[in-house]
Design an enzyme around this catalytic site. Structure first.
Site, PDB file in Angstrom:
ATOM      1  N   GLU A 142     -11.723  -9.395  13.934  1.00 23.36           N
ATOM      2  CA  GLU A 142     -11.129  -8.453  14.229  1.00 23.36           C
ATOM      3  C   GLU A 142     -11.611  -7.155  14.928  1.00 23.36           C
ATOM      4  OE1 GLU A 142      -6.922  -8.069  12.162  1.00 23.36           O
ATOM      5  OE2 GLU A 142      -8.262  -8.256  10.396  1.00 23.36           O
ATOM      6  N   GLU A 143     -10.875  -6.457  15.789  1.00 18.85           N
ATOM      7  CA  GLU A 143     -11.562  -5.393  16.454  1.00 18.85           C
ATOM      8  C   GLU A 143     -11.614  -4.255  15.446  1.00 18.85           C
ATOM      9  OE1 GLU A 143      -9.479  -2.416  16.286  1.00 18.85           O
ATOM     10  OE2 GLU A 143      -7.872  -3.726  15.580  1.00 18.85           O
ATOM     11  N   SER A 144     -11.054  -4.214  14.364  1.00 20.60           N
ATOM     12  CA  SER A 144     -11.071  -3.282  13.315  1.00 20.60           C
ATOM     13  C   SER A 144     -12.132  -3.408  12.419  1.00 20.60           C
ATOM     14  CB  SER A 144      -9.824  -3.134  12.496  1.00 20.60           C
ATOM     15  OG  SER A 144      -9.429  -4.603  11.903  1.00 20.60           O
TER      16      SER A 144
ATOM     17  N   LYS B 249      -3.124  -6.256  -3.673  1.00 17.79           N
ATOM     18  CA  LYS B 249      -3.020  -7.388  -2.649  1.00 17.79           C
ATOM     19  C   LYS B 249      -3.120  -8.696  -3.435  1.00 17.79           C
ATOM     20  CE  LYS B 249      -7.045  -6.523  -0.478  1.00 17.79           C
ATOM     21  NZ  LYS B 249      -8.046  -6.533   0.462  1.00 17.79           N
TER      22      LYS B 249
ATOM     23  N   THR C 223      -2.612  -9.517  14.147  1.00 17.11           N
ATOM     24  CA  THR C 223      -3.545  -8.729  13.385  1.00 17.11           C
ATOM     25  C   THR C 223      -3.303  -9.214  11.870  1.00 17.11           C
ATOM     26  OG1 THR C 223      -3.415  -6.965  14.805  1.00 17.11           O
ATOM     27  CG2 THR C 223      -3.831  -6.289  12.453  1.00 17.11           C
TER      28      THR C 223
ATOM     29  N   SER D  52      -8.247  -0.441   0.563  1.00 13.84           N
ATOM     30  CA  SER D  52      -9.059  -0.556   1.502  1.00 13.84           C
ATOM     31  C   SER D  52      -9.809   0.853   2.069  1.00 13.84           C
ATOM     32  CB  SER D  52      -8.561  -1.400   2.719  1.00 13.84           C
ATOM     33  OG  SER D  52      -9.407  -1.793   3.680  1.00 13.84           O
ATOM     34  N   HIS D  53      -9.479   0.841   3.403  1.00 10.85           N
ATOM     35  CA  HIS D  53     -10.093   2.140   4.159  1.00 10.85           C
ATOM     36  C   HIS D  53      -9.344   3.448   3.842  1.00 10.85           C
ATOM     37  CE1 HIS D  53      -7.334   0.085   6.493  1.00 10.85           C
ATOM     38  NE2 HIS D  53      -6.897   1.121   7.218  1.00 10.85           N
TER      39      HIS D  53
ATOM     40  N   LYS E  25     -12.325 -11.135   5.319  1.00 10.36           N
ATOM     41  CA  LYS E  25     -13.246 -10.651   6.272  1.00 10.36           C
ATOM     42  C   LYS E  25     -14.443 -10.140   4.901  1.00 10.36           C
ATOM     43  CE  LYS E  25     -10.866  -6.245   7.072  1.00 10.36           C
ATOM     44  NZ  LYS E  25      -9.484  -6.752   6.801  1.00 10.36           N
TER      45      LYS E  25
ATOM     46  N   ASP F 217     -13.162  -1.466   0.143  1.00  8.53           N
ATOM     47  CA  ASP F 217     -13.040  -2.659  -0.865  1.00  8.53           C
ATOM     48  C   ASP F 217     -14.225  -3.824  -0.169  1.00  8.53           C
ATOM     49  OD1 ASP F 217     -11.593  -2.934   1.547  1.00  8.53           O
ATOM     50  OD2 ASP F 217     -10.336  -4.705   0.762  1.00  8.53           O
TER      51      ASP F 217
ATOM     52  N   ASP G  35     -16.306  -0.657   3.939  1.00  9.45           N
ATOM     53  CA  ASP G  35     -15.122   0.060   3.571  1.00  9.45           C
ATOM     54  C   ASP G  35     -14.961   0.175   1.966  1.00  9.45           C
ATOM     55  OD1 ASP G  35     -14.241  -2.443   3.291  1.00  9.45           O
ATOM     56  OD2 ASP G  35     -12.428  -1.805   4.200  1.00  9.45           O
TER      57      ASP G  35
ATOM     58  N   ARG H 150       0.835  -1.198   0.183  1.00 10.22           N
ATOM     59  CA  ARG H 150       0.194   0.027  -0.035  1.00 10.22           C
ATOM     60  C   ARG H 150       0.814   1.262  -0.076  1.00 10.22           C
ATOM     61  NH1 ARG H 150      -5.151  -0.531   3.841  1.00 10.22           N
ATOM     62  NH2 ARG H 150      -5.255  -2.851   3.032  1.00 10.22           N
TER      63      ARG H 150
ATOM     64  N   ARG I 247      -1.000   2.393  17.315  1.00 11.82           N
ATOM     65  CA  ARG I 247      -2.348   2.205  17.673  1.00 11.82           C
ATOM     66  C   ARG I 247      -2.502   1.531  19.270  1.00 11.82           C
ATOM     67  NH1 ARG I 247      -5.029   2.218  12.977  1.00 11.82           N
ATOM     68  NH2 ARG I 247      -4.501   1.018  11.312  1.00 11.82           N
TER      69      ARG I 247
ATOM     70  N   ASP J 263     -14.703  -5.181   2.810  1.00 14.92           N
ATOM     71  CA  ASP J 263     -14.245  -6.422   3.889  1.00 14.92           C
ATOM     72  C   ASP J 263     -14.675  -6.006   5.273  1.00 14.92           C
ATOM     73  OD1 ASP J 263     -12.159  -4.798   3.855  1.00 14.92           O
ATOM     74  OD2 ASP J 263     -10.737  -6.269   3.578  1.00 14.92           O
ATOM     75  N   ARG J 264     -14.941  -4.571   5.381  1.00 16.46           N
ATOM     76  CA  ARG J 264     -15.241  -4.097   6.753  1.00 16.46           C
ATOM     77  C   ARG J 264     -16.492  -3.906   6.935  1.00 16.46           C
ATOM     78  NH1 ARG J 264     -10.550  -0.369   9.352  1.00 16.46           N
ATOM     79  NH2 ARG J 264      -8.738  -1.839   8.356  1.00 16.46           N
TER      80      ARG J 264
HETATM   81  C1  VG1 Z   1      -5.501  -2.559   9.899  1.00 15.96           C
HETATM   82  C2  VG1 Z   1      -6.433  -3.360  10.946  1.00 15.96           C
HETATM   83  C3  VG1 Z   1      -6.309  -4.787  10.795  1.00 15.96           C
HETATM   84  C4  VG1 Z   1      -6.719  -5.267   9.306  1.00 15.96           C
HETATM   85  C5  VG1 Z   1      -5.927  -4.228   8.243  1.00 15.96           C
HETATM   86  C6  VG1 Z   1      -6.548  -4.589   7.061  1.00 15.96           C
HETATM   87  O1  VG1 Z   1      -4.297  -3.024   9.796  1.00 15.96           O
HETATM   88  O2  VG1 Z   1      -6.044  -2.894  12.187  1.00 15.96           O
HETATM   89  O3  VG1 Z   1      -7.081  -5.550  11.745  1.00 15.96           O
HETATM   90  O4  VG1 Z   1      -6.838  -6.333   8.883  1.00 15.96           O
HETATM   91  O5  VG1 Z   1      -6.168  -3.040   8.780  1.00 15.96           O
HETATM   92  O6  VG1 Z   1      -7.750  -4.154   6.849  1.00 15.96           O
HETATM   93  P1  VG1 Z   1      -3.059  -2.242  10.553  1.00 15.96           P
HETATM   94  O7  VG1 Z   1      -1.851  -2.822  10.529  1.00 15.96           O
HETATM   95  O8  VG1 Z   1      -3.116  -0.638  10.023  1.00 15.96           O
HETATM   96  O9  VG1 Z   1      -3.475  -1.997  12.164  1.00 15.96           O
HETATM   97  V1  VG1 Z   1      -8.591  -3.609   5.131  1.00 15.96           V
HETATM   98  O10 VG1 Z   1     -10.058  -3.460   5.509  1.00 15.96           O
HETATM   99  O11 VG1 Z   1      -7.202  -3.338   4.581  1.00 15.96           O
HETATM  100  O12 VG1 Z   1      -8.453  -4.512   4.314  1.00 15.96           O
HETATM  101 CO    CO Z   2     -10.823  -3.264   3.557  1.00 12.40          CO
END
Ligand code: VG1
Ligand code: CO
Length: 544
Positions: free
Chosen positions: A364-366, A126, A345, A113-114, A377, A280, A278, A22, A497, A282-283
């Site tokens: 995951e908590e995220s 990915k 994670t 992603s986000h 996810k 893509d 989000d 990324r 974090r 997955d959240r």
């Molecule tokens: C974050 C989240 C993690 C998640 C990752 C990808 O990673 O904390 O739980 O799996 O994003 O999510 P990090 O290393 O920034 O804490 V996403 O929706 O990219 O696909």
């Molecule tokens: Co995502």
């Protein structure tokens, strides 16, 4: 078809993070940058040649160009067939499903992603393996090692491939199939949940919901599933047109970035159910009327109620959560008498547990939850799970969660993010804290005594691979925890974090505000890690 062999030199910064490579778009547009990484995938993954590859992305800026480049490189690298989502679009869970259902050798998902999109935003790539899941560390390690030595890549001189019409075509030796990105995924959802019950709920006068697609990839998926197949009124899906820059915002489903949805759900005459996904897809964020469901609680509630959902009626084999995710699901697993695994994670760590049939649900908590139906996810899946649950129990989101707390106690939880801090400062904070860990056990902070403190490492029970350095943990004797880790998905400086958690079982203490309930732990985190001083920030940038 003429194949060009282009000389190149390695980029030193192509190490995939928590979820793929990324970077800001400007990196990916540098000559050879994307090509080097894609060739590193092809070189290190010999099984791809002669086989099928799935390709698509979240539609962000540079998605279409990247698809064309990857198609031409796939031709030159003897991929037999590439299946592409129409317009180059596939959500991450839909891509995972296609890899599995087509028996493809792997897939490439273009997404950050986000993270924000657009010409000044981020882009990402990915690689998913044949089980449909994110490449495990052994694979990302091999791709990275290859990227450090690469000196040429192969690309076909081919005309622009039409990705805007569904159907088959041959480009040179390679077959390209453009598929409806939504249909197979929507069929899969229909096979898992009680659509008739959900349809009656969505069509009843007493119930309404809003889904915020955040101008990202889930718009068309949510429209097809919620509005078409389940008959929710038009307008149920908000911000549904996918935009290359997500309308200038972060496609991150939390109350900071899904502001309008939050205002609606906490305002007067709020809908009964609110959700968002989000960039893509997955959240997921789950909201009730004036009620926020913490993702860790969401996973626990799902596990406790899975028997009410057709696909999981037979029970769960086990569950898993990432280490920083709260222990709410552990309590459910204990009550159900099923195993609960704690992984680092990142979704890639769930793959082996799912493939080996040790777990059915994980999260995951995220804002990430999913099951063994794919190997990613899955945002909309989680939303549909909740909708099915509301239909089955005939209760509101808040009542379902409150009853859960009464039964299992409440795991108060929050995550504090300090964004864009200088990398050196963030490293220094982690180094200092790591060296302070050995002195913490036995120390008292007010009424809380530290039981253990360590740098989390994980041994995969299926293949025995070991992952170290996965987050610093301070574990208190009463079960409370503070976890510190640096993000592996940010692209500007470092993001710290801090995850905080405390278990409360006194029935009259279950309705506090999380920040207030965790105030003592927040203070301890500050005092052990010297956060304000070392990050130069008075307060976190994002609190979830
Ligand atoms: C974050 C989240 C993690 C998640 C990752 C990808 O990673 O904390 O739980 O799996 O994003 O999510 P990090 O290393 O920034 O804490 V996403 O929706 O990219 O696909
Ligand atoms: Co995502």
């Amino acid at each position: 078809m003429e194949i060009r062999v282009v000389s190149t030199r390695p980029f030193k910064d192509q190490k995939p993070g928590t979820s793929g490579l990324r970077k800001q778009v400007s990196y990916f547009r540098k000559p050879h940058y994307l090509e080097n990484f894609v060739q590193s995938i092809f070189n290190s993954q010999q099984g791809l040649a002669g086989n099928e590859l799935i390709l698509g992305g979240d539609g962000r800026f540079f998605n279409r160009e990247a698809v064309q480049i990857i198609l031409r490189m796939a031709m030159a690298n003897e991929i037999r067939k590439v299946t592409v989502g129409l317009g180059g679009i596939l959500s991450t869970p839909a891509a995972s499903h296609l890899i599995r259902s087509r028996g493809a050798a792997g897939g490439i998902v273009l997404s950050a992603s986000h993270n924000p999109g657009g010409p000044t935003g981020d882009f990402g790539i990915k690689f998913n393996v044949a089980n449909g899941g994110p490449a495990p560390e052994s694979v990302t390690g091999a791709i990275h090692a290859t990227s450090l030595e690469i000196d040429h890549y192969r690309i076909a001189r081919a005309p622009h491939v039409d990705i805007d019409h569904v159907g088959h075509q041959h480009v040179g030796e390679m077959e390209v199939e453009v598929v409806d990105p939504v249909r197979d995924y929507a069929d899969l959802m229909e096979s898992l949940f009680d659509f008739p019950a959900m349809r009656s709920l969505l069509q009843s006068r007493d119930f309404s919901m809003r889904f915020d697609a955040m101008h990202a990839v889930t718009g068309p998926y949510a429209e097809e599933i919620l509005e078409q197949r389940l008959g929710a009124p038009a307008g149920t899906v908000m911000r549904k047109e996918p935009l290359a820059d997500f309308g200038g915002r972060h496609p991150d489903p939390n109350l900071t970035h899904a502001r309008e949805l939050g205002e609606l759900m906490f305002g007067r005459d709020a809908p009964d159910f609110g959700a968002a996904s989000d960039g893509d897809g997955d959240r997921n964020m789950i909201l009730g009327q004036g009620f926020f469901v913490s993702p860790s609680d969401s996973l626990a509630v799902m596990a406790a109620n899975a028997h009410l959902i057709p696909a999981y009626r037979g029970g769960l084999k086990g569950v898993a959560r990432s280490m920083p995710t709260s222990q709410a699901v552990d309590a459910v697993a204990q009550a159900l008498g099923i195993p609960c695994y704690e992984t680092p994670t990142g979704w890639k760590f769930f793959g082996n547990l799912l493939d080996d049939a040790r777990i059915t649900l994980c999260g995951e908590e995220s804002f990430g939850t999913s099951s063994d139906h794919v190997r990613e996810k899955d945002g909309l899946w989680a939303v549909l799970f909740w909708l099915n649950l509301i239909a089955a129990r005939g209760q509101s989101v808040a009542t379902i969660v409150r009853e859960h707390w009464q039964r299992f106690g409440r795991h108060y939880y929050t995550r504090h993010d300090y964004e864009e801090i200088e990398s050196e400062r963030a490293e220094e904070l982690m180094i200092r804290l790591r060296s302070a860990l050995p002195d913490l056990p036995g120390r008292d902070f007010g009424p809380l005594r530290v039981g253990a403190a360590d740098d989390f490492s994980y041994r995969d029970p299926v293949d025995d691979s070991v992952s170290t350095g996965q987050g610093l943990r301070i574990l208190f004797e009463d079960g409370s925890r503070i976890v510190f880790r640096l993000s592996g998905t940010g692209t500007l400086g470092a993001t710290l974090r801090v995850y905080l958690e405390r278990h409360e079982t006194r029935p009259e203490q279950l309705e506090e505000d999380s920040q207030a309930a965790l105030a003592a732990l927040i203070e301890i985190a500050e005092s052990v890690a010297d956060i304000r001083n070392l990050t130069g920030k008075e307060a976190p940038d994002v609190i979830t």
